[in-house]
Design a protein around this motif. Structure first.
Motif, mmCIF file in Angstrom:
data_model
loop_
_atom_site.group_PDB
_atom_site.id
_atom_site.type_symbol
_atom_site.label_atom_id
_atom_site.label_comp_id
_atom_site.label_asym_id
_atom_site.label_seq_id
_atom_site.Cartn_x
_atom_site.Cartn_y
_atom_site.Cartn_z
ATOM 1 N N VAL A 112 10.216 -1.688 -3.615
ATOM 2 C CA VAL A 112 10.905 -0.933 -4.663
ATOM 3 C C VAL A 112 10.348 -1.307 -6.036
ATOM 4 O O VAL A 112 10.138 -0.428 -6.883
ATOM 5 C CB VAL A 112 12.422 -1.167 -4.597
ATOM 6 N N LEU A 113 10.124 -2.579 -6.274
ATOM 7 C CA LEU A 113 9.563 -2.984 -7.566
ATOM 8 C C LEU A 113 8.183 -2.377 -7.791
ATOM 9 O O LEU A 113 7.874 -1.928 -8.894
ATOM 10 C CB LEU A 113 9.514 -4.507 -7.661
ATOM 11 N N ILE A 114 7.366 -2.326 -6.751
ATOM 12 C CA ILE A 114 6.052 -1.700 -6.867
ATOM 13 C C ILE A 114 6.215 -0.205 -7.135
ATOM 14 O O ILE A 114 5.565 0.368 -8.012
ATOM 15 C CB ILE A 114 5.206 -1.931 -5.592
ATOM 16 N N GLN A 115 7.085 0.433 -6.381
ATOM 17 C CA GLN A 115 7.305 1.868 -6.543
ATOM 18 C C GLN A 115 7.798 2.218 -7.944
ATOM 19 O O GLN A 115 7.424 3.240 -8.502
ATOM 20 C CB GLN A 115 8.315 2.352 -5.498
ATOM 21 N N VAL A 151 0.836 -1.206 0.000
ATOM 22 C CA VAL A 151 0.000 0.000 0.000
ATOM 23 C C VAL A 151 0.870 1.255 0.000
ATOM 24 O O VAL A 151 0.649 2.181 -0.786
ATOM 25 C CB VAL A 151 -0.965 -0.006 1.205
ATOM 26 N N LEU A 152 1.868 1.295 0.869
ATOM 27 C CA LEU A 152 2.697 2.491 0.973
ATOM 28 C C LEU A 152 3.593 2.702 -0.246
ATOM 29 O O LEU A 152 3.966 3.835 -0.550
ATOM 30 C CB LEU A 152 3.537 2.446 2.248
ATOM 31 N N SER A 153 3.939 1.636 -0.941
ATOM 32 C CA SER A 153 4.786 1.773 -2.130
ATOM 33 C C SER A 153 4.045 2.413 -3.297
ATOM 34 O O SER A 153 4.667 2.978 -4.192
ATOM 35 C CB SER A 153 5.320 0.411 -2.563
ATOM 36 N N ARG A 182 6.174 7.716 -16.552
ATOM 37 C CA ARG A 182 6.809 7.232 -17.775
ATOM 38 C C ARG A 182 7.455 5.889 -17.454
ATOM 39 O O ARG A 182 8.181 5.748 -16.484
ATOM 40 C CB ARG A 182 7.876 8.239 -18.240
ATOM 41 N N ARG A 183 7.170 4.903 -18.273
ATOM 42 C CA ARG A 183 7.718 3.562 -18.071
ATOM 43 C C ARG A 183 9.234 3.593 -18.209
ATOM 44 O O ARG A 183 9.780 4.174 -19.143
ATOM 45 C CB ARG A 183 7.107 2.617 -19.087
ATOM 46 N N GLN A 184 9.915 2.952 -17.260
ATOM 47 C CA GLN A 184 11.374 2.914 -17.232
ATOM 48 C C GLN A 184 11.872 1.543 -17.686
ATOM 49 O O GLN A 184 11.154 0.550 -17.595
ATOM 50 C CB GLN A 184 11.877 3.185 -15.813
ATOM 51 N N PRO A 185 13.112 1.475 -18.133
ATOM 52 C CA PRO A 185 13.683 0.165 -18.485
ATOM 53 C C PRO A 185 13.737 -0.762 -17.262
ATOM 54 O O PRO A 185 13.917 -0.298 -16.134
ATOM 55 C CB PRO A 185 15.096 0.499 -18.968
ATOM 56 N N ILE A 186 13.591 -2.038 -17.505
ATOM 57 C CA ILE A 186 13.538 -3.016 -16.412
ATOM 58 C C ILE A 186 14.829 -3.033 -15.596
ATOM 59 O O ILE A 186 14.802 -3.294 -14.395
ATOM 60 C CB ILE A 186 13.190 -4.427 -16.951
ATOM 61 N N HIS A 187 15.971 -2.726 -16.219
ATOM 62 C CA HIS A 187 17.217 -2.768 -15.458
ATOM 63 C C HIS A 187 17.255 -1.701 -14.373
ATOM 64 O O HIS A 187 17.929 -1.877 -13.367
ATOM 65 C CB HIS A 187 18.437 -2.669 -16.380
ATOM 66 N N ARG A 188 16.508 -0.621 -14.511
ATOM 67 C CA ARG A 188 16.469 0.401 -13.458
ATOM 68 C C ARG A 188 15.737 -0.109 -12.232
ATOM 69 O O ARG A 188 16.178 0.089 -11.099
ATOM 70 C CB ARG A 188 15.815 1.677 -13.974
ATOM 71 N N ALA A 189 14.609 -0.762 -12.440
ATOM 72 C CA ALA A 189 13.873 -1.331 -11.312
ATOM 73 C C ALA A 189 14.665 -2.456 -10.663
ATOM 74 O O ALA A 189 14.724 -2.560 -9.435
ATOM 75 C CB ALA A 189 12.511 -1.837 -11.773
#
Length: 140
Positions: free
Chosen positions: A90-93, A46-48, A100-107
């Motif tokens: 972090v993955l949820i956040q 929820v908080l993320s 804007r969708r970010q590249p998967i390597h950033r997450a």
């Protein structure tokens, strides 16, 4: 130009590999307090979702209050569960309600960095003789 970018790519890959290794090696195999773990997971999820936008010099970053849940999990349940909750948060956040969708390597990098940070904090706490049994709320 490709040769100048090899250093950062190696660094990002090494952090992701180290974080994944820690998640695999230290993820809890069984939960001592499953109800509390479930409550902490729900709080993290929820908080993320609710993020505070932080303006940076050349972009924007976000922060959520889920880190408070990570600290509670670290103290109450230990580093293994806190590491998993932090990575999930972090993955949820990084992926839910983003502008804007970010590249998967950033997450993946962000989740790995949290896993490394939580385990490092736990190792430091233990190396310095930290113990929850010595905490007291009474004054002398």
């Amino acid at each position: 130009m490709m040769t100048r970018r090899i250093g950062p790519r190696i660094y990002v890959g090494a952090v992701i590999a180290a974080g994944c290794g820690l998640l695999v090696a230290f993820a809890p195999r069984e939960l001592q307090h499953p109800v509390m773990a479930a409550g902490l997971l729900v709080a993290t999820l929820v908080l993320s979702i609710f993020k505070l936008r932080l303006p940076l010099g050349n972009g924007v970053s976000t922060m959520s209050m889920a880190y408070a849940v990570d600290f509670v999990a670290l103290i109450v349940e230990g580093a293994s569960l806190a590491m998993c909750l932090g990575a999930i948060g972090v993955l949820i956040q990084c992926t839910v309600r983003v502008r804007r969708r970010q590249p998967i390597h950033r997450a993946a990098f962000s989740a790995a960095a949290v896993a490394i940070a939580v385990q490092t904090a736990a190792w430091g706490w233990n190396a310095l003789g930290g113990s929850l049994t010595t905490l007291s709320l009474t004054s002398t």
